[in-house]
Design a protein around this motif. Structure first.
Motif, PDB file in Angstrom:
ATOM      1  N   GLY A  34      20.093  -0.572   9.056  1.00  0.00           N
ATOM      2  CA  GLY A  34      19.674  -1.959   9.185  1.00  0.00           C
ATOM      3  C   GLY A  34      18.169  -2.124   9.311  1.00  0.00           C
ATOM      4  N   GLU A  35      17.422  -1.056   9.121  1.00  0.00           N
ATOM      5  CA  GLU A  35      15.969  -1.110   9.239  1.00  0.00           C
ATOM      6  C   GLU A  35      15.325  -0.975   7.865  1.00  0.00           C
ATOM      7  OE1 GLU A  35      14.844   1.968  11.924  1.00  0.00           O
ATOM      8  OE2 GLU A  35      15.979   1.166  13.612  1.00  0.00           O
ATOM      9  N   GLY A  36      14.001  -1.105   7.837  1.00  0.00           N
ATOM     10  CA  GLY A  36      13.265  -0.888   6.612  1.00  0.00           C
ATOM     11  C   GLY A  36      12.970   0.587   6.421  1.00  0.00           C
ATOM     12  N   LEU A  37      12.027   0.878   5.525  1.00  0.00           N
ATOM     13  CA  LEU A  37      11.635   2.261   5.294  1.00  0.00           C
ATOM     14  C   LEU A  37      10.930   2.818   6.519  1.00  0.00           C
ATOM     15  CD1 LEU A  37      10.296   2.035   1.629  1.00  0.00           C
ATOM     16  CD2 LEU A  37      12.548   2.819   2.407  1.00  0.00           C
ATOM     17  N   ASP A  38      10.969   4.132   6.657  1.00  0.00           N
ATOM     18  CA  ASP A  38      10.301   4.779   7.780  1.00  0.00           C
ATOM     19  C   ASP A  38       8.805   4.479   7.761  1.00  0.00           C
ATOM     20  OD1 ASP A  38      12.722   5.859   8.504  1.00  0.00           O
ATOM     21  OD2 ASP A  38      12.360   7.773   7.480  1.00  0.00           O
ATOM     22  N   GLU A  39       8.212   4.484   8.957  1.00  0.00           N
ATOM     23  CA  GLU A  39       6.776   4.262   9.039  1.00  0.00           C
ATOM     24  C   GLU A  39       6.029   5.398   8.340  1.00  0.00           C
ATOM     25  OE1 GLU A  39       5.372   6.100  13.244  1.00  0.00           O
ATOM     26  OE2 GLU A  39       6.546   4.255  13.368  1.00  0.00           O
ATOM     27  N   THR A  40       4.839   5.075   7.867  1.00  0.00           N
ATOM     28  CA  THR A  40       4.048   6.056   7.131  1.00  0.00           C
ATOM     29  C   THR A  40       3.294   6.963   8.091  1.00  0.00           C
ATOM     30  OG1 THR A  40       2.174   4.535   6.981  1.00  0.00           O
ATOM     31  CG2 THR A  40       3.783   4.482   5.206  1.00  0.00           C
ATOM     32  N   PRO A  41       2.897   8.166   7.659  1.00  0.00           N
ATOM     33  CA  PRO A  41       2.232   9.114   8.562  1.00  0.00           C
ATOM     34  C   PRO A  41       0.926   8.585   9.146  1.00  0.00           C
ATOM     35  CG  PRO A  41       2.940  10.218   6.544  1.00  0.00           C
ATOM     36  CD  PRO A  41       3.151   8.754   6.330  1.00  0.00           C
ATOM     37  N   ALA A  42       0.247   7.676   8.438  1.00  0.00           N
ATOM     38  CA  ALA A  42      -1.073   7.236   8.889  1.00  0.00           C
ATOM     39  C   ALA A  42      -1.017   6.013   9.787  1.00  0.00           C
ATOM     40  CB  ALA A  42      -1.966   6.938   7.687  1.00  0.00           C
ATOM     41  N   LEU A  43       0.173   5.495  10.088  1.00  0.00           N
ATOM     42  CA  LEU A  43       0.225   4.317  10.948  1.00  0.00           C
ATOM     43  C   LEU A  43      -0.550   4.510  12.252  1.00  0.00           C
ATOM     44  CD1 LEU A  43       1.353   1.461  11.534  1.00  0.00           C
ATOM     45  CD2 LEU A  43       3.301   2.587  12.627  1.00  0.00           C
ATOM     46  N   PRO A  44      -0.446   5.685  12.927  1.00  0.00           N
ATOM     47  CA  PRO A  44      -1.209   5.861  14.170  1.00  0.00           C
ATOM     48  C   PRO A  44      -2.724   5.839  13.980  1.00  0.00           C
ATOM     49  CG  PRO A  44       0.591   7.455  14.039  1.00  0.00           C
ATOM     50  CD  PRO A  44       0.471   6.826  12.693  1.00  0.00           C
TER      51      PRO A  44
END
Length: 670
Positions: A34-44
């Motif tokens: 029920g979620e979107g795509l996983d967060e990207t590695p550079a989000l932090p």
């Protein structure tokens, strides 16, 4: 089987949920999220913070906006929550980049922009915390999907899945003023998918926002009566593709200051989302929104209606498509396009405070659109260093604008149409994240951003008696330039400290500029420049938890011409200092005690710094005590020290925020 065209989407969803009934032994198990795509590695690499479900559920007020207040730099235009504020003033921003009631931060629910298509406010009363799995706040300009609205940052709300909402759950509470809060949800697995139905109803007579010494017989409590309902279904279409459907309906009625000063908001939203998690990952989304707003303005001297904003219908629609092609293990590449359209109009009637006769009938509106193309790539090097860069190109239009006014006899007084405007604008962001060790991470980022003026800012004048604020059809787009650097430390297990310094500048910022006695106009000023420091602490010591944040911001407005008087002044409604801390204790899984201390620094009501809102420090508490299997007693306390919270001060005419409030009730489903 024949399915009506109107019911085809529902039929597809039901058949998809029932898919395992036809599965063969040995077939792979399909899991939907029920979620979107996983967060990207550079989000932090960008300054982000997550509010988990436990924090959302234990907010003493039960309001999502108060949960967001735990994030350093989060701010509404006014200090009131969604029970005692005019909804049109509930814009949100970050990093003291405010100054008017429109949102400069992008708020998304399951990927869908939630700002009102006409006004730009956020319908907080429709966003129930118990429906959420988490909230992620990313400060700074964004260039990804719907990035044209992410001038000050992005607030992403994610709906809870079946793991959190299986079976029957809910709560019912009452406070010491006799106000009530009730919610319920039913979640069930349907094959490999699931469906959740939820509803919430809040009502009460409210408290007096007018100080006791200033009350008159016509003074009224801030009464509120609001409900919202949501239906959400998630189903697999294949092993790695899932379909998500969501419908939301809400209505909220409020009374402020005087008898008859009633306002309402209502909306119906629907969205359809396909998420693919295969080698060619993708996220496709489409949504439509219907919203409305009404408001009656009452004279503060004669206590009769002087303006009836009887109808403000607006429609929002749009969608996005994001593709993540396989380009190697070291890269995450995002390619996408998104589209947003907002159109609406207002119908209002001006009334003489002396005769009670109609003096004018006004009609105004228009449409804004934005088509964006975006690309972003995250590049991971040697596991310790991640580089990210993104670009966005927006094709924007401001069109079909008009304003007309007729007198009491229906004869035209003003009939104006405004020229269409259109253009292209590029924006960029980039950053790096370096994990020097398990205990130390360094990050830096720079970005630009864009925000179109709302239809409200362009075409709708308004009155907060006795001050009249004029619209301005010639407003230009706001643009942002900013950079930041930060450090994250983990000196011990389950302890995280973060520190960020930033410098953000909004050019052509839209502000309510004083141009005469009790007269303002929305104008583009040269800039709002905000520089500051944000710090956060998150720690767990066994059964104890601590979550704290602080923000100090040196913000100033820069103006010339008519706006020269506000040059170097602090933007309206922006405190220099914000801080908060929540200490929690969980004796066992079903028990929970927490206490929150929050401080908001002094801020000015207006652009000329003539009226001040004093600082305020509040203390809140929450307790959950199990009474049996899946049932608990809930106790909540807001503003337990009964601090005086000034939310409005216009020439000595003052409104107050929530006084000490005690809640008690039951919670089902722990």
């Amino acid at each position: 089987m024949v399915i009506s065209r109107k019911l085809q989407p529902v039929g597809i969803l039901v058949l998809a949920m029932a898919q395992p009934a036809f599965a063969q032994e040995g077939d792979p198990v399909i899991v939907v999220t029920g979620e979107g795509l996983d967060e990207t590695p550079a989000l932090p690499a960008y300054d982000s913070q997550t509010i988990d479900r436990e924090q959302l559920l234990s907010v003493p007020s039960g309001r999502i906006e108060d949960a967001l207040s735990s994030v350093a730099g989060f701010q509404q235009f006014r200090r009131s929550d969604s029970r005692s504020a005019n909804a049109s003033a509930q814009g949100v921003t970050l990093r003291a980049l405010g100054g008017n009631a429109t949102s400069r931060a992008l708020v998304l629910l399951d990927g869908v922009p939630m700002s009102d298509p006409f006004f730009g406010y956020i319908p907080f009363s429709a966003l129930a915390p118990e429906r959420m799995a988490q909230v992620r706040v990313t400060r700074g300009g964004g260039s990804g999907p719907f990035g044209a609205g992410a001038l000050a940052g992005t607030i992403e709300l994610t709906s809870a899945g079946i793991e959190d909402l299986a079976g029957v759950a809910g709560h019912a509470l009452v406070n010491d003023r006799g106000e009530s809060e009730a919610s319920a949800s039913v979640g069930t697995r349907l094959g490999s998918g699931f469906a959740v139905v939820s509803a919430r109803w809040d009502r009460g007579e409210g408290f007096f926002t007018t100080p006791e010494a200033d009350r008159v017989p016509q003074s009224a409590r801030a009464a509120f009566d609001g409900w919202s309902a949501q239906l959400r279904g998630v189903a697999p279409l294949s092993e790695d593709i899932e379909l998500q459907v969501r419908g939301l309906a809400f209505r909220d009625e409020r009374t402020l200051r005087f008898e008859g000063a009633d306002s309402s908001i209502e909306g119906q939203d629907a969205s359809l989302r396909l998420v693919g998690r295969g080698e060619w990952a993708f996220d496709a989304l489409a949504y439509v929104q219907a919203r409305n707003f009404t408001n009656v303005v009452v004279s503060s001297t004669r206590f009769v209606s002087v303006l009836d904003q009887r109808n403000t219908p607006a429609t929002g629609l749009g969608g996005k498509f994001e593709l993540r092609p396989p380009v190697g293990e070291d890269h995450v590449l995002r390619l996408g396009v998104d589209y947003r359209r907002a159109d609406g109009e207002l119908f209002e009637t001006a009334i003489s405070a002396f005769s009670g006769q109609v003096t004018a009938r006004r009609h105004a509106g228009g449409a804004n659109t934005d088509l964006g193309l975006f690309v972003e790539d995250d590049w991971s090097l040697l596991g310790a260093l991640t580089l990210t860069a993104g670009a966005r190109l927006d094709r924007w239009t401001i069109r079909d604008g008009f304003y007309s006014e007729r007198d009491a006899d229906g004869l035209p007084v003003v009939a104006e149409t405004y020229p269409d405007r259109t253009g292209w604008k590029g924006s960029f962001r980039g950053g790096l994240l370096y994990r020097a060790s398990d205990a130390l991470a360094l990050r830096a980022a720079a970005y630009t951003g864009l925000r179109l003026p709302t239809l409200n800012e362009l075409y709708r004048p308004f009155v907060v008696f006795p001050v009249v604020t004029q619209a301005n059809s010639a407003l230009q787009n706001e643009t942002l330039e900013g950079f930041e650097a930060g450090i994250e430390l983990s000196p011990a297990r389950q302890v995280t400290l973060s520190l960020t310094g930033f410098d953000n500048r909004v050019k052509d910022a839209i502000a309510n500029v004083t141009i005469g006695t009790n007269l303002r106009q929305r104008q583009n000023i040269d800039a709002i420049h905000a520089r500051g420091v944000e710090a956060g602490l998150k720690a767990e010591f066994g059964r104890l938890g601590l979550n704290a944040s602080v923000a100090w911001t040196d913000a100033e407005a820069q103006g010339s011409g008519f706006a020269a008087a506000l040059d170097c002044n602090r933007p309206a409604q922006t405190p220099r200092f914000l801080a908060g801390a929540t200490l929690s204790y969980r004796p066992s899984e079903d028990w929970l005690f927490s206490a929150t201390l929050r401080h908001v620094g002094a801020q000015f009501e207006d652009d000329l710094e003539t009226d001040i809102l004093p600082s305020a420090t509040t203390f809140d508490a929450y307790a959950q005590i199990p009474l049996g299997r899946q049932v608990a007693l809930v106790l909540r306390g807001e503003n337990l020290t009964d601090e005086t919270i000034v939310t409005r001060n216009q020439g000595g005419s003052i409104d107050l925020g929530v006084p000490r409030t005690l809640w008690a009730g039951l919670k089902l489903g722990l």
